[in-house]
Design a protein around this motif. Sequence first.
Motif, short mmCIF file in Angstrom:
data_model
loop_
_atom_site.label_atom_id
_atom_site.label_comp_id
_atom_site.label_asym_id
_atom_site.label_seq_id
_atom_site.Cartn_x
_atom_site.Cartn_y
_atom_site.Cartn_z
N TYR A 29 0.84 -1.21 0.00
CA TYR A 29 0.00 0.00 0.00
C TYR A 29 0.87 1.26 0.00
CZ TYR A 29 -3.36 3.24 2.35
OH TYR A 29 -4.16 4.29 2.73
N LEU A 30 1.83 1.31 0.89
CA LEU A 30 2.71 2.49 0.99
C LEU A 30 3.60 2.61 -0.24
CD1 LEU A 30 3.73 2.25 4.74
CD2 LEU A 30 2.14 3.91 3.71
N ALA A 31 4.12 1.50 -0.74
CA ALA A 31 4.99 1.53 -1.92
C ALA A 31 4.22 1.95 -3.17
CB ALA A 31 5.64 0.16 -2.13
N LEU A 32 2.98 1.49 -3.30
CA LEU A 32 2.17 1.88 -4.46
C LEU A 32 1.82 3.36 -4.39
CD1 LEU A 32 0.77 1.14 -7.07
CD2 LEU A 32 -1.14 0.21 -5.71
N HIS A 33 1.47 3.85 -3.21
CA HIS A 33 1.21 5.29 -3.05
C HIS A 33 2.46 6.09 -3.41
CE1 HIS A 33 -0.27 9.05 -1.42
NE2 HIS A 33 0.73 9.09 -0.55
N ALA A 34 3.61 5.64 -2.96
CA ALA A 34 4.86 6.34 -3.29
C ALA A 34 5.10 6.36 -4.80
CB ALA A 34 6.03 5.68 -2.56
N LEU A 35 4.79 5.27 -5.49
CA LEU A 35 4.95 5.23 -6.94
C LEU A 35 4.01 6.23 -7.62
CD1 LEU A 35 6.07 4.15 -9.59
CD2 LEU A 35 4.46 2.23 -9.39
N VAL A 36 2.77 6.32 -7.15
CA VAL A 36 1.84 7.30 -7.73
C VAL A 36 2.41 8.71 -7.56
CG1 VAL A 36 -0.47 8.32 -7.61
CG2 VAL A 36 -0.20 5.84 -7.36
N LEU A 37 2.90 9.04 -6.37
CA LEU A 37 3.43 10.38 -6.11
C LEU A 37 4.72 10.63 -6.89
CD1 LEU A 37 2.84 10.87 -2.29
CD2 LEU A 37 1.39 11.57 -4.21
#
Length: 131
Positions: A29-37
């Motif tokens: 979840y955190l890694a995917l959010h970081a990729l979006v940003l």
Amino acid sequence: MAKTHPHIDSPTREDLLRIAGERPLVDVYLALHALVLETLPDVVNSVDEVDASIGYAARQYGYNGWGMAAVTPFSKWVSLTIMKGAELDDPEGLLGGTASMRHVKLASVDELEGKRDGIAALLLAASRAHA
């Protein structure tokens, strides 16, 4: 009486850990959010404090109040939902679903890393699709 779903705009990592920290796959979840940003550094984003779903680009890039995409943690995967995903080219075949909304389901950080470039390309395409 309907439940209310308060949101936090531009949540920090600490906000996300507080909201989703007890759920499985919080690392994905955190890694995917970081990729979006990382892919869309100026993207407007907001997290739902009840279901931990992070919405992206509401009223941005020509999208309406539902926005462009969402990251949602589930018990066995984390989903990146692209609201108008059926309109996008998907040369790597990452998008699942049969409706206008399509999704990429991820069950590990390794799986995310293997699909990183394709996911970034889908996000960029989605950000330009309705501009």
